[in-house]
Scaffold this motif. Structure first.
Motif, PDB file in Angstrom:
ATOM      1  N   VAL A  87     -14.943  16.036 -11.835  1.00 39.01           N
ATOM      2  CA  VAL A  87     -14.220  16.937 -13.094  1.00 39.01           C
ATOM      3  C   VAL A  87     -12.800  17.056 -12.705  1.00 39.01           C
ATOM      4  N   ASN A  88     -12.931  17.175 -11.653  1.00 45.48           N
ATOM      5  CA  ASN A  88     -11.109  18.020 -11.858  1.00 45.48           C
ATOM      6  C   ASN A  88     -10.279  17.283 -11.296  1.00 45.48           C
ATOM      7  N   ARG A  89     -10.758  15.734 -10.413  1.00 45.96           N
ATOM      8  CA  ARG A  89     -10.218  15.140 -10.048  1.00 45.96           C
ATOM      9  C   ARG A  89      -9.541  14.535  -9.120  1.00 45.96           C
ATOM     10  N   ARG A  90      -9.681  15.766  -8.625  1.00 45.45           N
ATOM     11  CA  ARG A  90      -9.193  15.808  -6.709  1.00 45.45           C
ATOM     12  C   ARG A  90     -10.096  15.830  -6.178  1.00 45.45           C
ATOM     13  N   ALA A  91      -9.668  14.588  -4.679  1.00 43.34           N
ATOM     14  CA  ALA A  91     -10.641  14.421  -3.744  1.00 43.34           C
ATOM     15  C   ALA A  91      -9.548  14.761  -2.478  1.00 43.34           C
ATOM     16  N   GLU A  92     -10.821  14.931  -0.989  1.00 50.28           N
ATOM     17  CA  GLU A  92     -10.143  15.451   0.011  1.00 50.28           C
ATOM     18  C   GLU A  92     -10.217  14.475   1.152  1.00 50.28           C
ATOM     19  N   ILE A  93      -9.659  13.808   1.554  1.00 50.80           N
ATOM     20  CA  ILE A  93      -9.471  13.137   3.099  1.00 50.80           C
ATOM     21  C   ILE A  93      -9.896  13.419   4.086  1.00 50.80           C
ATOM     22  N   GLY A  94     -10.501  13.134   4.717  1.00 55.48           N
ATOM     23  CA  GLY A  94     -10.792  13.061   6.232  1.00 55.48           C
ATOM     24  C   GLY A  94     -11.189  11.521   6.956  1.00 55.48           C
ATOM     25  N   TYR A  95     -10.312  12.497   8.106  1.00 57.24           N
ATOM     26  CA  TYR A  95     -11.167  11.478   9.287  1.00 57.24           C
ATOM     27  C   TYR A  95     -10.230  11.670  10.757  1.00 57.24           C
ATOM     28  N   TRP A  96     -10.560  10.477  11.749  1.00 52.46           N
ATOM     29  CA  TRP A  96     -10.328  10.699  12.815  1.00 52.46           C
ATOM     30  C   TRP A  96     -10.642   9.313  13.410  1.00 52.46           C
ATOM     31  N   ILE A  97      -9.223   9.314  14.461  1.00 55.93           N
ATOM     32  CA  ILE A  97      -9.465   8.479  15.301  1.00 55.93           C
ATOM     33  C   ILE A  97      -9.571   8.608  17.000  1.00 55.93           C
ATOM     34  N   GLY A  98      -9.912   7.367  17.193  1.00 58.03           N
ATOM     35  CA  GLY A  98     -11.141   6.897  18.779  1.00 58.03           C
ATOM     36  C   GLY A  98      -9.352   7.517  19.609  1.00 58.03           C
ATOM     37  N   LYS A  99      -9.678   8.434  20.704  1.00 55.57           N
ATOM     38  CA  LYS A  99      -8.914   8.951  21.635  1.00 55.57           C
ATOM     39  C   LYS A  99      -7.691   7.923  21.975  1.00 55.57           C
ATOM     40  N   PRO A 100      -8.395   7.342  22.293  1.00 58.51           N
ATOM     41  CA  PRO A 100      -7.229   5.698  22.962  1.00 58.51           C
ATOM     42  C   PRO A 100      -6.431   5.210  22.081  1.00 58.51           C
ATOM     43  N   PHE A 101      -7.111   5.015  20.846  1.00 60.97           N
ATOM     44  CA  PHE A 101      -5.437   5.325  19.902  1.00 60.97           C
ATOM     45  C   PHE A 101      -4.676   6.653  19.147  1.00 60.97           C
ATOM     46  N   TRP A 102      -4.314   7.249  19.853  1.00 59.11           N
ATOM     47  CA  TRP A 102      -4.244   8.083  19.139  1.00 59.11           C
ATOM     48  C   TRP A 102      -2.244   8.106  19.561  1.00 59.11           C
ATOM     49  N   GLY A 103      -1.481   9.238  18.804  1.00 60.26           N
ATOM     50  CA  GLY A 103      -0.402   8.234  18.468  1.00 60.26           C
ATOM     51  C   GLY A 103       0.327   7.071  18.115  1.00 60.26           C
ATOM     52  N   LYS A 104       0.423   6.550  17.651  1.00 59.04           N
ATOM     53  CA  LYS A 104       0.240   4.912  17.564  1.00 59.04           C
ATOM     54  C   LYS A 104       0.602   4.613  15.684  1.00 59.04           C
ATOM     55  N   GLY A 105       0.637   6.106  15.269  1.00 58.90           N
ATOM     56  CA  GLY A 105       0.994   5.262  14.395  1.00 58.90           C
ATOM     57  C   GLY A 105      -0.435   5.243  13.204  1.00 58.90           C
ATOM     58  N   TYR A 106      -1.586   5.303  13.629  1.00 55.85           N
ATOM     59  CA  TYR A 106      -2.795   4.161  13.153  1.00 55.85           C
ATOM     60  C   TYR A 106      -3.165   5.597  11.553  1.00 55.85           C
ATOM     61  N   GLY A 107      -3.060   6.660  12.231  1.00 57.98           N
ATOM     62  CA  GLY A 107      -4.044   7.367  10.612  1.00 57.98           C
ATOM     63  C   GLY A 107      -3.103   7.789  10.342  1.00 57.98           C
TER      64      GLY A 107
END
Length: 178
Positions: A87-107
């Protein structure tokens, strides 16, 4: 559910076939410690239970969850979700990326794609995310995705039995440029 595409990744429907990779990456302490919901140690077989429960929530319209996969080989590297219509038209996003893929811009790519989906397909007005204050990698993703810092909620959650501060970011539909 729609498949979303970005420069280097594809966001597709999560399936039980993803359980092995979800368990592999979620079992890494460095990944688990960046979330409120991934236990450590990660119980053997828990990914199948998690996927089953999250797909049921998705079927009931409570959440949309995507497997983040590499375009080049379709391998799963993480997960991202957005809460469903309300009803409030709001949403939360949540995410995680596997450690071998950190720092590459995928997130950042995944967050931008899900924000677009949230505004253009789900008709949300406000999309927000949170991170531990000691997790700059996560809040940098939020900043690069166009979200604005709104503040710190002191001792807003409990992780490993200790109160922790969370930093909040959000973007409004009127600020979203696509």
């Amino acid at each position: 559910m729609k498949t979303l595409e970005a420069n280097h990744i594809i966001l597709r429907r999560l399936t039980l076939d993803d359980a092995e990779k979800v368990e592999e990456y979620a079992s890494d302490y460095d990944v688990a410690k960046t979330t409120l919901n991934i236990p450590h140690p990660y119980p053997k077989g828990a990914a199948k239970e998690f996927i089953t429960s999250i797909l049921e929530a998705e079927k009931n319209g409570k959440i949309a969850i995507f497997a983040i996969t590499l375009k080049e080989n379709n391998s799963l590297i993480g997960l991202i979700n957005i809460s469903g219509p309300n009803v409030n038209r709001r949403a939360e996003i949540g995410y995680w990326i596997g450690k071998p893929f950190w720092g590459k811009g995928y997130g950042t790519e995944a967050a931008k794609a899900v924000i677009k989906y949230g505004f253009e397909e789900m008709n949300h007005n406000r999309i927000y995310a949170l991170a531990f204050t000691d997790n700059p990698g996560s809040w940098r993703i939020m900043e690069k995705a166009g979200m604005k810092h709104e503040g710190v909620f002191r001792q807003h959650a409990v992780r490993d039995g200790k109160p922790v501060d969370l930093t909040y970011y959000a973007i409004l539909q009127e600020e979203y440029t696509g």
